[in-house]
Enzyme design. Structure first.
Site, PDB file in Angstrom:
ATOM      1  N   PRO A 123      29.712  48.560  37.297  1.00 52.11           N
ATOM      2  CA  PRO A 123      29.855  47.098  37.340  1.00 52.11           C
ATOM      3  C   PRO A 123      28.697  46.352  37.105  1.00 52.11           C
ATOM      4  CG  PRO A 123      29.799  47.747  39.684  1.00 52.11           C
ATOM      5  CD  PRO A 123      29.658  48.979  38.875  1.00 52.11           C
ATOM      6  N   CYS A 124      28.323  46.457  35.667  1.00 52.73           N
ATOM      7  CA  CYS A 124      27.565  45.781  35.341  1.00 52.73           C
ATOM      8  C   CYS A 124      27.436  44.095  35.099  1.00 52.73           C
ATOM      9  CB  CYS A 124      26.795  46.198  33.912  1.00 52.73           C
ATOM     10  SG  CYS A 124      27.963  46.075  32.546  1.00 52.73           S
ATOM     11  N   HIS A 125      28.665  43.990  35.449  1.00 48.99           N
ATOM     12  CA  HIS A 125      29.185  42.236  35.566  1.00 48.99           C
ATOM     13  C   HIS A 125      28.527  41.767  36.539  1.00 48.99           C
ATOM     14  CE1 HIS A 125      32.630  44.256  37.411  1.00 48.99           C
ATOM     15  NE2 HIS A 125      32.694  43.226  38.125  1.00 48.99           N
TER      16      HIS A 125
END
Length: 160
Positions: A123-125
């Site tokens: 989850p780089c978001h």
């Protein structure tokens, strides 16, 4: 010789290209162009599409998939740290750098985040700027905003 399998899967925010083999998922990317979705998902990728379905329906908050992203040792460490950010929470690039043990590596950490090959699952978001801004996202800032809102919807209070 092992061959990667590919599926194109429709999400609410674009077509996802999913690539993997028996060793795990190597890439999930979102495409801007219209492409035909895969009618018959390869068996090895079905668990991924099922879990993404659940995520987008709001019934899944974490993924349980065999991952095999390709990257440098440093990128692998950065991506592994991203997996520790809980659903509905965010972290700054600076906080992520501190967790990795080198506050001065903030630009390298940001670069590694930008090369994350497993959209949503890693989850780089959930990484934001120190000032709370929605900085860089390979899938586009509008998708980052959508994902963060999806994971942390504001609840409308009744006035009556």
């Amino acid at each position: 010789m092992e061959f990667n399998l590919t599926a194109y899967y429709k999400t609410p925010i674009g077509i996802a290209k999913i690539v993997g083999d028996k060793n795990g998922l190597q890439a999930i990317t979102v495409l801007d162009e219209a492409i035909e979705i895969t009618e018959e998902i390869p068996e090895i990728l079905k668990d991924c599409t099922q879990q993404l379905d659940e995520y987008f329906k709001g019934t899944r908050t974490s993924f349980d998939l065999k991952l095999n992203p390709q990257g440098t040792d440093f990128q692998q460490k950065v991506w592994a740290e991203l997996l520790n950010i809980p659903f509905g929470k965010t972290c700054t690039y600076l906080e992520q750098s501190k967790k990795l043990g080198n506050v001065k590596a903030i630009r390298a950490v940001a670069s590694a985040n930008g090369k994350n090959p497993l959209w949503i699952v890693i989850p780089c978001h959930r990484i934001i700027g120190s000032d709370g801004s929605l900085t860089g996202y390979a899938g586009g800032i509008w998708r980052k905003k959508w994902l963060l809102k999806h994971e942390n919807p504001s609840t409308q209070q009744s006035l009556f």
